[in-house]
Each structure stands twice: as C-alpha cells, then as structure tokens.
Design an enzyme around this catalytic site. Structure first.
Site, mmCIF file in Angstrom:
data_model
loop_
_atom_site.group_PDB
_atom_site.id
_atom_site.type_symbol
_atom_site.label_atom_id
_atom_site.label_comp_id
_atom_site.label_asym_id
_atom_site.label_seq_id
_atom_site.Cartn_x
_atom_site.Cartn_y
_atom_site.Cartn_z
ATOM 1 N N SER A 135 0.865 -0.934 0.034
ATOM 2 C CA SER A 135 0.143 -0.362 -0.085
ATOM 3 C C SER A 135 1.191 1.549 -0.009
ATOM 4 O O SER A 135 2.322 1.181 0.306
ATOM 5 C CB SER A 135 -1.297 0.237 1.806
ATOM 6 O OG SER A 135 -1.634 1.288 1.780
ATOM 7 N N TYR A 148 -2.372 -1.302 10.054
ATOM 8 C CA TYR A 148 -2.151 -1.227 8.840
ATOM 9 C C TYR A 148 -0.899 -0.471 8.633
ATOM 10 O O TYR A 148 -0.613 -1.267 7.617
ATOM 11 C CB TYR A 148 -3.344 -0.513 8.227
ATOM 12 C CG TYR A 148 -3.708 -0.436 7.048
ATOM 13 C CD1 TYR A 148 -4.004 -1.921 5.817
ATOM 14 C CD2 TYR A 148 -3.627 0.347 6.253
ATOM 15 C CE1 TYR A 148 -4.089 -1.912 4.784
ATOM 16 C CE2 TYR A 148 -3.058 0.276 4.547
ATOM 17 C CZ TYR A 148 -3.397 -1.126 4.031
ATOM 18 O OH TYR A 148 -3.425 -0.906 2.908
#
Length: 265
Positions: A135, A148
């Site tokens: 990401s 995350y």
C-alpha cells in the site's frame, strides 16, 4: 517475465484486486490458483478464469502448502505468487496483542511463510516471481490506522529484502503500493462506526483518484512483464515519497496538519 503459460497463485483472490489479477493473468494465458477465505466467491472467480480454487487462510502454512500442491498437480511448478490477501485492522494503536497478531499474520507473515516454501525451488530453477500487495501506507503512512500502516511498511521491507537477497539468483519481486482502490477494505473503513476509521478512509479518498481493481491489476501485470519492483498505480505517491525523504520532519508536520484538518471536516 512473460505471463503466457506461467503458473500463478493469487491469495485474496475472491474479490477486489485479487480477482482482477486472476482475470488479468488468465487473459494473458497464465494458469491460476485462486485462494481466499470464502469458498463460494473463491470458486466463482476460479471458474470464471478457468483456474483452481483453494479456500482457506493464506497466513496458515498448511493452506499455503495446499495452494502449491493444487498448482503443481493441475498445472506444474509455481512461477508467480501474489501475496495479495490483506485486512485493514483496527484504527488507532490497536487494542490488543491478539489484534496485532491477526493483522501481522495476514499482512506480513503470510508473505514470509509463502516465500519460505517457494524461494528455494525458484533458486534451484533459476526463476520465480513474488508479488506483494502492500500500500502507499507502506511508503508514507496511514492516518489513524496504526496496525495497517506498520504491517504495510513491513511488507514493503520484506519485498525489498527478497529482491536484494535473491534478485541475482533468478527471483524477481514486485511490490504494489496504491492509495485508494474500490475494494471491500476501503468501503468497510468508510462505513465504520468509529470516527478514527472513517477519518483514515476519508483522507485516502481525498488524496487522489479511487481506482478500480482492474486498473491496479493492469498496471501490476504490465510492471511484472517489465520486472519493475515498485508498482505505483497512483503516480503522485512517488512525489509524496520524495518529499518525505528530502525533509522527514517537514513531512511529519504536514501529515499532522492533514490529520487535524481532516478531523475538522
């Protein structure tokens, strides 16, 4: 690497980026094993791409072995592994060690466990490809979502290490670092009950265009053909990353302002 005739495993393949990758691989003549937790969606995607379905948790070694066995039995040795399964996790710092362990297992340790099983054979054959869906949060950070952000940084780091360590022995690596993508993780965060999760998702949505999974898959498969390490579906991430590296303190202050401003809107 040319994809025609290659054997690929795609985790998290029941929807989103994973399903789009499976479809794109099949269109280019690859043989695909689709893996995901949901047996119904996994079977549907596998059927649509003419592949094999394996339902299970991609962070468990026995499930990873099942994927590899299914690939070898039906198609031949695995050429590409797409470590695409991922979860968003809790907002904030994370409330428990159990929650941290859950997101570490899926977003990081699943990659490491798969590489342990596949890399020795790739070295022996002189060819193999590991693709990590990380990401932009792994290069920059993610407002609100501590677990995350940390696990995506770690996924990028593991991909870098794989490339450095085994790149001269035939193992190729690509690491996908998008911002907003029209997937369940993004929508779940937008619809979350807690303000912190919504805050992080809203910042992502406003930072750049929210891409369709098919866009990310097409860009990724093109990068694999060129054997490009860093895959940036949102090109602006590179400029943000350069700014971060050129003046870390200024970048951190800017991120705090972004967080503050987003919380007020």
């Amino acid at each position: 690497m040319k994809l025609s005739g290659k054997v690929a495993i795609v985790t998290g393949g029941g929807g989103g980026i994973g399903a789009a990758l499976a479809a794109g691989l099949a269109q280019q003549g690859a043989h695909v094993v689709v893996a995901d937790l949901d047996p119904v969606r996994t079977g549907q995607v596998a059927a649509a791409v003419g592949g094999i379905a394996v339902a299970g948790d991609a962070s468990r070694v026995e499930v990873l072995k099942e994927m590899i066995t299914a690939a070898e039995a039906n198609f031949g040795p695995v050429d590409l592994f797409f470590a695409n399964a991922g979860i968003g996790g809790e907002a904030g710092i994370g409330e428990s060690d159990e929650e941290w362990q859950r997101i570490l297992d899926i977003n990081l340790l699943a990659h490491i466990r798969a590489a342990r099983l596949l890399v020795p054979g790739w070295i022996e054959r002189g060819s193999g490809y590991f693709v990590s869906t990380a990401s932009a949060a792994g290069l920059l950070t993610q407002i609100a979502a501590g677990p995350y952000s940390v696990t995506k940084h770690a996924a990028v780091g593991f991909s870098e290490w794989l490339s450095v360590t085994y790149g001269d022995r035939g193992v190729r690596v690509s690491c996908i670092c998008p911002m907003g993508v029209n997937t369940a993780i993004h929508h779940n965060a937008l619809a979350a009950d807690d303000a912190a999760s919504q805050l992080g998702a809203n910042v992502v949505a406003k930072a750049g265009r929210v891409l369709e999974p098919e866009d990310v898959a097409a860009i990724t498969l093109a990068a694999i053909e060129e054997e490009t390490f860093l895959v940036l579906p949102h090109p602006e991430v590179l400029e943000y990353y350069r700014r971060k590296g050129s003046d870390y303190d200024r970048w951190l202050a800017g991120m705090r302002r972004l967080q503050h401003d987003a919380a007020r809107t």
